[in-house]
Scaffold this active site. Structure first.
Site, short mmCIF file in Angstrom:
data_model
loop_
_atom_site.label_atom_id
_atom_site.label_comp_id
_atom_site.label_asym_id
_atom_site.label_seq_id
_atom_site.Cartn_x
_atom_site.Cartn_y
_atom_site.Cartn_z
N THR A 1 0.82 -1.22 0.00
CA THR A 1 0.00 0.00 0.00
C THR A 1 0.85 1.26 0.00
O THR A 1 0.45 2.29 -0.57
CB THR A 1 -0.96 0.03 1.20
N LEU B 1 -2.68 5.31 -0.81
CA LEU B 1 -4.11 5.04 -0.74
C LEU B 1 -4.28 3.58 -0.35
O LEU B 1 -4.60 2.72 -1.17
CB LEU B 1 -4.77 5.35 -2.09
N HIS B 2 -4.09 3.32 0.92
CA HIS B 2 -3.97 1.95 1.44
C HIS B 2 -5.17 1.09 1.05
O HIS B 2 -5.04 0.04 0.42
CB HIS B 2 -3.84 1.99 2.96
N ASP B 3 -6.36 1.51 1.47
CA ASP B 3 -7.54 0.66 1.33
C ASP B 3 -7.94 0.41 -0.12
O ASP B 3 -8.55 -0.62 -0.44
CB ASP B 3 -8.73 1.28 2.08
N CYS C 1 -6.19 -0.49 -2.48
CA CYS C 1 -5.52 -1.67 -3.06
C CYS C 1 -6.47 -2.87 -3.15
O CYS C 1 -6.40 -3.65 -4.10
CB CYS C 1 -4.31 -2.05 -2.22
#
Length: 313
Positions: free
Chosen positions: A192, A236-238, A240
């Site tokens: 991420t 933009l971690h989530d 992914c």
């Protein structure tokens, strides 16, 4: 083929973008519903944030509030990352988007057992709700296609040196999910933090349509907030998880046996991959490790263009 998904989240700027991109691809992803869990902020705040983003996008999917906090310990939220509201950056009017007032776990059970098709769960907050489902109704496992989650990290953490926030908040729940036997795809910090927007890409949103300009406000705050943690760009971690479901070829990963550390101490919440040739624990988690960033960003930009056009005045 349309993939049936349910998004379990704690919005959160990156949660909001994951929801946006999922809803922008109805030919590939059928969003059966959204649920919330105490995490980035209190359940009250993250549910309000989910209502705000769903209302902004003129969505029409069920929204259900789930667990207020972890299975065992009190909730430790992260206002330093996402602001006091949990999704600072723009002012939303009082939300009108409806909440379905039902027991989430029972709703999930009937949804799964009544469905002729399997369902993928996207877990982008603490995994409390999903652990409660698997504990309460273990017979649903065959009806779950996979659990695609944002959490953990093989090489490092963020809330502590060893632990990533979503797992750290409720490691007991994460342990249940990882050891459930349900296929798990783990988008942790290893991938991420490589899946980011630059400051220039964020600024480019100001000259686009109405939804892009709203998202600019969110990401402008998110980018500035991230600088306190040493990030010039904005992972933009989530998102992914959703991009993986749209196009798994954007990512590279390996299958590992992963143990979630629930012991007290400096390693609590750590996702420890067994790198030996013959691991003793065989839970076989697909851990994403790298991404093709340009293609990743294009999914967000194309999704913003979709809503800019769809919701144009």
């Amino acid at each position: 083929m349309v993939n049936n998904i349910w998004i379990d989240c704690d919005p959160g700027h990156d949660d909001a973008l994951a929801i946006l991109v999922a809803l922008a691809h109805p030919q590939q992803l059928k969003v059966l519903g959204i649920s919330t869990v105490g995490g980035n902020e209190s359940l009250l705040k993250v549910t309000r944030n989910a209502r705000n983003i769903l209302e902004l996008l003129n969505a029409d999917v069920p929204l259900i509030a789930g667990a207020k906090g972890p299975l065992i310990k009190p909730l430790k939220s992260a206002p330093e990352a996402h602001g006091e509201s949990g999704m600072d950056g723009i002012d939303f009017p009082a939300p009108l988007y409806p909440i379905l007032h039902v027991n989430l776990i029972e709703y999930w059970y009937h949804l799964l057992m009544d469905s002729d098709e399997t369902i993928t769960f996207v877990g982008i907050g603490p995994l409390t709700n999903l652990a409660l489902l698997l504990q309460t109704y273990p017979d649903v496992k065959s009806k779950i296609e996979m659990i695609c989650l944002m959490g953990g990290g093989i090489s490092h953490g963020n809330i502590t040196p060893a632990s990533e926030f979503n797992i750290y908040v409720d490691p007991e729940a994460a342990k249940i999910v990882f050891n459930s036997g349900v296929p798990v795809v783990m988008a942790g910090l290893d991938v991420t933090e490589k899946s980011y927007l630059t400051r220039e890409e964020i600024d480019s949103l100001k000259s686009r349509g109405g939804i892009s300009q709203k998202v600019y406000g969110l990401l402008d705050f998110y980018n500035q907030s991230g600088r306190q943690f040493g990030f010039e760009n904005s992972p933009l971690h989530d998102l992914c998880t959703i991009v993986y479901l749209l196009d798994s070829n954007v990512f590279e990963g390996k299958n590992y046996s992963v143990e979630v550390v629930t012991d007290e101490g400096v390693t609590r919440g750590m996702t420890l991959a067994d790198l030996r040739k013959k691991p003793k624990i065989q839970n076989n988690i697909l851990v994403l490790l790298d991404s093709k960033r340009d293609r990743y960003v294009s999914y967000l930009m194309d999704s913003l263009a979709y809503f800019d056009y769809k919701l144009a005045d």
